[in-house]
Write a protein that holds these residues in place. Structure first.
Motif, PDB file in Angstrom:
ATOM      1  N   ASN A 172       0.839  -1.175   0.000  1.00 56.13           N
ATOM      2  CA  ASN A 172       0.000   0.000   0.000  1.00 56.13           C
ATOM      3  C   ASN A 172       0.880   1.234   0.000  1.00 56.13           C
ATOM      4  O   ASN A 172       1.989   1.198   0.508  1.00 56.13           O
ATOM      5  N   MET A 173       0.379   2.330  -0.544  1.00 58.40           N
ATOM      6  CA  MET A 173       1.159   3.574  -0.549  1.00 58.40           C
ATOM      7  C   MET A 173       1.554   3.993   0.855  1.00 58.40           C
ATOM      8  O   MET A 173       2.580   4.618   1.070  1.00 58.40           O
ATOM      9  N   GLU A 174       0.718   3.635   1.835  1.00 56.94           N
ATOM     10  CA  GLU A 174       1.024   4.000   3.210  1.00 56.94           C
ATOM     11  C   GLU A 174       2.271   3.287   3.723  1.00 56.94           C
ATOM     12  O   GLU A 174       2.905   3.739   4.658  1.00 56.94           O
ATOM     13  N   LEU A 175       2.609   2.160   3.111  1.00 59.96           N
ATOM     14  CA  LEU A 175       3.757   1.397   3.579  1.00 59.96           C
ATOM     15  C   LEU A 175       5.076   1.984   3.082  1.00 59.96           C
ATOM     16  O   LEU A 175       6.129   1.656   3.596  1.00 59.96           O
ATOM     17  N   ASN A 176       4.992   2.835   2.043  1.00 58.45           N
ATOM     18  CA  ASN A 176       6.211   3.406   1.473  1.00 58.45           C
ATOM     19  C   ASN A 176       6.589   4.711   2.164  1.00 58.45           C
ATOM     20  O   ASN A 176       6.802   5.744   1.542  1.00 58.45           O
ATOM     21  N   LYS A 177       6.667   4.672   3.488  1.00 53.68           N
ATOM     22  CA  LYS A 177       6.910   5.887   4.248  1.00 53.68           C
ATOM     23  C   LYS A 177       8.315   6.420   4.070  1.00 53.68           C
ATOM     24  O   LYS A 177       8.556   7.620   4.054  1.00 53.68           O
ATOM     25  N   LYS A 178       9.294   5.549   3.934  1.00 55.61           N
ATOM     26  CA  LYS A 178      10.666   6.000   3.752  1.00 55.61           C
ATOM     27  C   LYS A 178      10.811   6.791   2.467  1.00 55.61           C
ATOM     28  O   LYS A 178      11.424   7.851   2.432  1.00 55.61           O
ATOM     29  N   ASP A 179      10.197   6.260   1.401  1.00 59.14           N
ATOM     30  CA  ASP A 179      10.269   6.958   0.127  1.00 59.14           C
ATOM     31  C   ASP A 179       9.532   8.289   0.206  1.00 59.14           C
ATOM     32  O   ASP A 179       9.982   9.301  -0.321  1.00 59.14           O
ATOM     33  N   SER A 180       8.382   8.296   0.899  1.00 63.12           N
ATOM     34  CA  SER A 180       7.603   9.522   1.012  1.00 63.12           C
ATOM     35  C   SER A 180       8.356  10.584   1.794  1.00 63.12           C
ATOM     36  O   SER A 180       8.356  11.749   1.450  1.00 63.12           O
ATOM     37  N   ASN A 181       9.028  10.164   2.864  1.00 58.32           N
ATOM     38  CA  ASN A 181       9.799  11.123   3.656  1.00 58.32           C
ATOM     39  C   ASN A 181      11.001  11.649   2.881  1.00 58.32           C
ATOM     40  O   ASN A 181      11.390  12.806   3.003  1.00 58.32           O
ATOM     41  N   LYS A 182      11.595  10.801   2.084  1.00 59.02           N
ATOM     42  CA  LYS A 182      12.798  11.173   1.342  1.00 59.02           C
ATOM     43  C   LYS A 182      12.508  12.288   0.344  1.00 59.02           C
ATOM     44  O   LYS A 182      13.307  13.200   0.158  1.00 59.02           O
ATOM     45  N   TYR A 183      11.323  12.198  -0.306  1.00 60.60           N
ATOM     46  CA  TYR A 183      10.998  13.167  -1.337  1.00 60.60           C
ATOM     47  C   TYR A 183       9.883  14.123  -0.913  1.00 60.60           C
ATOM     48  O   TYR A 183       9.427  14.938  -1.716  1.00 60.60           O
ATOM     49  N   GLY A 184       9.443  14.001   0.332  1.00 56.59           N
ATOM     50  CA  GLY A 184       8.302  14.780   0.782  1.00 56.59           C
ATOM     51  C   GLY A 184       8.507  16.282   0.702  1.00 56.59           C
ATOM     52  O   GLY A 184       7.575  17.032   0.453  1.00 56.59           O
ATOM     53  N   ARG A 185       9.729  16.774   0.900  1.00 60.45           N
ATOM     54  CA  ARG A 185       9.959  18.211   0.899  1.00 60.45           C
ATOM     55  C   ARG A 185      10.223  18.774  -0.493  1.00 60.45           C
ATOM     56  O   ARG A 185      10.243  19.984  -0.678  1.00 60.45           O
ATOM     57  N   SER A 186      10.489  17.899  -1.454  1.00 58.17           N
ATOM     58  CA  SER A 186      10.776  18.376  -2.801  1.00 58.17           C
ATOM     59  C   SER A 186       9.486  18.424  -3.597  1.00 58.17           C
ATOM     60  O   SER A 186       8.750  17.451  -3.647  1.00 58.17           O
ATOM     61  N   SER A 187       9.182  19.560  -4.173  1.00 56.07           N
ATOM     62  CA  SER A 187       7.959  19.731  -4.937  1.00 56.07           C
ATOM     63  C   SER A 187       8.309  20.122  -6.363  1.00 56.07           C
ATOM     64  O   SER A 187       9.144  21.001  -6.589  1.00 56.07           O
ATOM     65  N   LEU A 188       7.685  19.455  -7.312  1.00 57.89           N
ATOM     66  CA  LEU A 188       7.943  19.745  -8.719  1.00 57.89           C
ATOM     67  C   LEU A 188       7.235  21.034  -9.128  1.00 57.89           C
ATOM     68  O   LEU A 188       6.083  21.276  -8.747  1.00 57.89           O
ATOM     69  N   SER A 189       7.909  21.830  -9.910  1.00 56.41           N
ATOM     70  CA  SER A 189       7.305  23.055 -10.411  1.00 56.41           C
ATOM     71  C   SER A 189       6.266  22.719 -11.479  1.00 56.41           C
ATOM     72  O   SER A 189       6.230  21.594 -11.997  1.00 56.41           O
ATOM     73  N   LYS A 190       5.435  23.693 -11.830  1.00 60.33           N
ATOM     74  CA  LYS A 190       4.414  23.488 -12.840  1.00 60.33           C
ATOM     75  C   LYS A 190       5.038  23.101 -14.179  1.00 60.33           C
ATOM     76  O   LYS A 190       4.531  22.225 -14.882  1.00 60.33           O
ATOM     77  N   GLU A 191       6.163  23.755 -14.504  1.00 63.85           N
ATOM     78  CA  GLU A 191       6.847  23.474 -15.767  1.00 63.85           C
ATOM     79  C   GLU A 191       7.370  22.040 -15.807  1.00 63.85           C
ATOM     80  O   GLU A 191       7.265  21.344 -16.828  1.00 63.85           O
ATOM     81  N   ARG A 192       7.957  21.591 -14.664  1.00 67.30           N
ATOM     82  CA  ARG A 192       8.496  20.233 -14.611  1.00 67.30           C
ATOM     83  C   ARG A 192       7.367  19.201 -14.695  1.00 67.30           C
ATOM     84  O   ARG A 192       7.521  18.154 -15.332  1.00 67.30           O
TER      85      ARG A 192
END
Length: 371
Positions: free
Chosen positions: A242-262
């Motif tokens: 489940n997506m909830e189980l992928n917490k490590k991956d979510s934390n790793k990229y949680g602060r990085s947000s893609l811009s509208k252009e990207r």
């Protein structure tokens, strides 16, 4: 006379089957407790509890010749454990809770109180509580069994709510939900509601004792089959990711947000990849598989789908539907059955294909082909 002999023989056969069912229940309990998946232990508790229940109820009916009221009073506590245990099984399986917190004991207060009262009644029947229970047995049974049915209904609602959340989470990371939807725990409770209701009606239905006991044994045998289903279904249940189980991956990229252009760039790249490589034809395609092909993290790809107001499940299956529409229009493929074209389009379930196709087109595949 001959009729009575046949009935007695049938009852003996049913009793042997019930005994075999109890033994199988204990075997399933052992197997479930020795599986590495922690949530299987909840099912182990359930198979153990119901195996003991059926063994004791058979003993009570056969040895003590319990009255219908006494049988109902004795049988009640075991029904109160079904809903809570299956609820915690679902919670732990979908990653919401791996440890049993102290506050969760509140779910088992009714069954604990009931067991204590039952013990007092059976061990010290002459005590004030025992005498009061004896004098008010029918009224107490009506109240208790009403509470049992209300509790089972409440846990059916909780399980369905958790299953709905789980289904929505799966749609964010899987293109096919087959084998992961967890329909059976709610269905099992509904079966137990029907069996319990039947048992209560039979015990209050004033037919001959001989017939009543035979019917009770038959219902006990049906409970044994439910235990088989519960245990083996648990043993065969796929490990739910489940997506909830992928917490490590979510934390790793949680602060990085893609811009509208990207996001627009990667969406265009995704569309091009889908048209060229056709990954949607892989029935078990997952978000992680597609992210790897695009050189993205699963979190970023999920973020892109969220920004585009699409779920991974809907997006992949929209391509599958379009592929199946083309196959249905192709005269050279008229020989294909609906199941065959569903498989050719990337689906692995005819039911899912029919549902999604009708939602998308307003027609069934057969109707679409005729038109």
């Amino acid at each position: 006379m001959q009729y009575s002999i046949h009935i007695h023989y049938i009852e003996q056969v049913v009793s042997l089957l019930i005994a075999g069912g109890c033994i199988q229940g204990f075997v399933l309990t052992f197997l479930l407790f020795h599986k590495k998946r922690y949530y299987d232990r909840y099912l182990g508790i359930l198979t153990l509890f119901f195996s003991i229940n059926i063994a004791l109820s058979e003993f009570v009916v056969s040895v003590f010749d319990a009255t219908p009221e006494e049988y109902l009073f004795f049988f009640g506590p075991f029904q109160l454990i079904l809903g809570p245990v299956l609820y915690f099984y679902i919670r732990s399986m979908i990653g919401q809770s791996s440890n049993f917190a102290l506050k969760n004991i509140t779910h088992f207060i009714p069954v604990c109180l009931y067991i204590i009262i039952s013990i007092v009644y059976h061990i010290v029947p002459s005590s004030p509580m025992g005498q009061h229970i004896t004098s008010q047995m029918t009224t107490i049974n009506i109240f208790i069994w009403c509470m049992i049915f209300i509790q089972l209904g409440f846990y059916i609602h909780l399980i369905e709510a958790k299953r709905k959340i789980h289904r929505n989470n799966l749609k964010e990371c899987r293109s096919s939900l087959k084998g992961y939807e967890l329909k059976w725990p709610g269905q099992l409770i509904k079966v137990f509601v029907v069996l319990n209701f039947s048992n209560v009606i039979i015990l209050f239905w004033y037919i001959g004792d001989h017939h009543r006991i035979g019917i009770q044994k038959t219902i006990a045998l049906l409970y044994c089959f439910c235990i088989y289903y519960l245990g083996y279904r648990g043993l065969l249940q796929k490990h739910v990711i489940n997506m909830e189980l992928n917490k490590k991956d979510s934390n790793k990229y949680g602060r990085s947000s893609l811009s509208k252009e990207r996001i627009e760039y990667y969406w265009s790249k995704l569309e091009s990849y889908m048209e060229k490589e056709k990954p949607y034809l892989i029935p078990a395609l997952k978000l992680t598989d597609l992210a790897e092909k695009l050189g993205l993290s699963p979190h970023h790809l999920s973020q892109i789908f969220t920004r585009m107001n699409r779920s991974f499940y809907e997006y992949i299956n929209s391509y599958r539907i379009e592929t199946c529409k083309k196959i249905l229009k192709d005269p050279s493929k008229k020989h294909l059955s609906i199941l065959q074209l569903a498989f050719e389009g990337g689906f692995n379930s005819k039911t899912t294909f029919n549902t999604l196709f009708k939602n998308a087109t307003g027609l069934t595949p057969t109707q679409f082909r005729r038109n």
